[in-house]
Write a protein that holds these residues in place. Structure first.
Motif, PDB file in Angstrom:
ATOM      1  N   GLU A  22       0.816  -1.212   0.000  1.00 30.68           N
ATOM      2  CA  GLU A  22       0.000   0.000   0.000  1.00 30.68           C
ATOM      3  C   GLU A  22       0.852   1.265   0.000  1.00 30.68           C
ATOM      4  N   ASN A  23       2.107   1.116   0.390  1.00 32.69           N
ATOM      5  CA  ASN A  23       2.979   2.294   0.363  1.00 32.69           C
ATOM      6  C   ASN A  23       3.917   2.276  -0.839  1.00 32.69           C
ATOM      7  N   THR A  24       3.634   1.412  -1.794  1.00 25.85           N
ATOM      8  CA  THR A  24       4.440   1.366  -3.019  1.00 25.85           C
ATOM      9  C   THR A  24       3.958   2.416  -3.991  1.00 25.85           C
ATOM     10  N   ILE A  25       4.891   3.136  -4.548  1.00 25.06           N
ATOM     11  CA  ILE A  25       4.551   4.110  -5.578  1.00 25.06           C
ATOM     12  C   ILE A  25       5.376   3.801  -6.817  1.00 25.06           C
ATOM     13  N   LEU A  26       4.678   3.568  -7.901  1.00 26.79           N
ATOM     14  CA  LEU A  26       5.349   3.342  -9.171  1.00 26.79           C
ATOM     15  C   LEU A  26       4.953   4.444 -10.134  1.00 26.79           C
ATOM     16  N   GLU A  27       5.908   4.889 -10.900  1.00 30.79           N
ATOM     17  CA  GLU A  27       5.603   5.874 -11.938  1.00 30.79           C
ATOM     18  C   GLU A  27       6.285   5.443 -13.214  1.00 30.79           C
ATOM     19  N   GLN A  38       3.313  -8.809 -23.157  1.00 28.18           N
ATOM     20  CA  GLN A  38       3.164  -7.393 -23.496  1.00 28.18           C
ATOM     21  C   GLN A  38       3.759  -6.563 -22.367  1.00 28.18           C
ATOM     22  N   GLU A  39       4.267  -5.430 -22.741  1.00 32.03           N
ATOM     23  CA  GLU A  39       4.763  -4.506 -21.740  1.00 32.03           C
ATOM     24  C   GLU A  39       3.829  -3.314 -21.696  1.00 32.03           C
ATOM     25  N   THR A  40       3.398  -2.968 -20.506  1.00 33.75           N
ATOM     26  CA  THR A  40       2.461  -1.867 -20.335  1.00 33.75           C
ATOM     27  C   THR A  40       3.035  -0.892 -19.327  1.00 33.75           C
ATOM     28  N   MET A  41       2.953   0.368 -19.648  1.00 37.07           N
ATOM     29  CA  MET A  41       3.419   1.373 -18.705  1.00 37.07           C
ATOM     30  C   MET A  41       2.324   1.639 -17.686  1.00 37.07           C
ATOM     31  N   ILE A  42       2.694   1.577 -16.436  1.00 43.86           N
ATOM     32  CA  ILE A  42       1.698   1.795 -15.386  1.00 43.86           C
ATOM     33  C   ILE A  42       2.228   2.750 -14.326  1.00 43.86           C
ATOM     34  N   ASP A  43       1.290   3.336 -13.630  1.00 46.76           N
ATOM     35  CA  ASP A  43       1.548   3.996 -12.356  1.00 46.76           C
ATOM     36  C   ASP A  43       0.839   3.176 -11.298  1.00 46.76           C
ATOM     37  N   ALA A  44       1.357   3.209 -10.097  1.00 40.97           N
ATOM     38  CA  ALA A  44       0.662   2.538  -9.006  1.00 40.97           C
ATOM     39  C   ALA A  44       0.871   3.323  -7.729  1.00 40.97           C
ATOM     40  N   ARG A  45      -0.218   3.496  -7.014  1.00 36.28           N
ATOM     41  CA  ARG A  45      -0.108   4.067  -5.677  1.00 36.28           C
ATOM     42  C   ARG A  45      -1.319   3.656  -4.860  1.00 36.28           C
ATOM     43  N   GLN A  46      -1.062   3.392  -3.609  1.00 39.15           N
ATOM     44  CA  GLN A  46      -2.105   2.948  -2.677  1.00 39.15           C
ATOM     45  C   GLN A  46      -2.927   1.802  -3.259  1.00 39.15           C
ATOM     46  N   LEU A  47      -2.232   0.856  -3.821  1.00 43.01           N
ATOM     47  CA  LEU A  47      -2.828  -0.371  -4.359  1.00 43.01           C
ATOM     48  C   LEU A  47      -3.714  -0.137  -5.571  1.00 43.01           C
ATOM     49  N   ASN A  48      -3.665   1.055  -6.128  1.00 51.49           N
ATOM     50  CA  ASN A  48      -4.392   1.307  -7.363  1.00 51.49           C
ATOM     51  C   ASN A  48      -3.423   1.311  -8.527  1.00 51.49           C
ATOM     52  N   ILE A  49      -3.828   0.653  -9.587  1.00 47.81           N
ATOM     53  CA  ILE A  49      -2.993   0.585 -10.782  1.00 47.81           C
ATOM     54  C   ILE A  49      -3.598   1.484 -11.847  1.00 47.81           C
ATOM     55  N   PHE A  50      -2.792   2.314 -12.419  1.00 47.20           N
ATOM     56  CA  PHE A  50      -3.249   3.187 -13.491  1.00 47.20           C
ATOM     57  C   PHE A  50      -2.451   2.879 -14.742  1.00 47.20           C
ATOM     58  N   VAL A  51      -3.144   2.538 -15.781  1.00 41.80           N
ATOM     59  CA  VAL A  51      -2.470   2.258 -17.044  1.00 41.80           C
ATOM     60  C   VAL A  51      -2.207   3.580 -17.739  1.00 41.80           C
TER      61      VAL A  51
END
Ligand SMILES: [Zn+2]
Length: 62
Positions: A22-27, A38-51
């Motif tokens: 839950e404290n992971t932040i991906l950009e 497939q490779e997909t660019m994502i963001d992630a924060r507070q367990l939410n994934i954003f494509v």
């Protein structure tokens, strides 16, 4: 306790081998799916994934 969750592939819906907390932040993270390869660019924060919808660079105006 830290909540955690597997990242699911936004393309095929399969489970990847990556987990986030839950404290992971991906950009701009290149998520690679071992199933559909497939490779997909994502963001992630507070367990939410954003494509990140990244249109072809040629079509993007500056
Ligand atoms: Zn996939």
């Amino acid at each position: 306790m830290v909540k955690e969750q597997w990242i699911f592939c936004p393309v095929c819906g399969g489970k990847t081998r990556l987990k986030i907390h839950e404290n992971t932040i991906l950009e701009n993270f290149p998520l690679f799916c071992p199933k559909c390869k497939q490779e997909t660019m994502i963001d992630a924060r507070q367990l939410n994934i954003f494509v990140i919808k990244e249109p072809d660079a040629k079509t993007r105006s500056q």
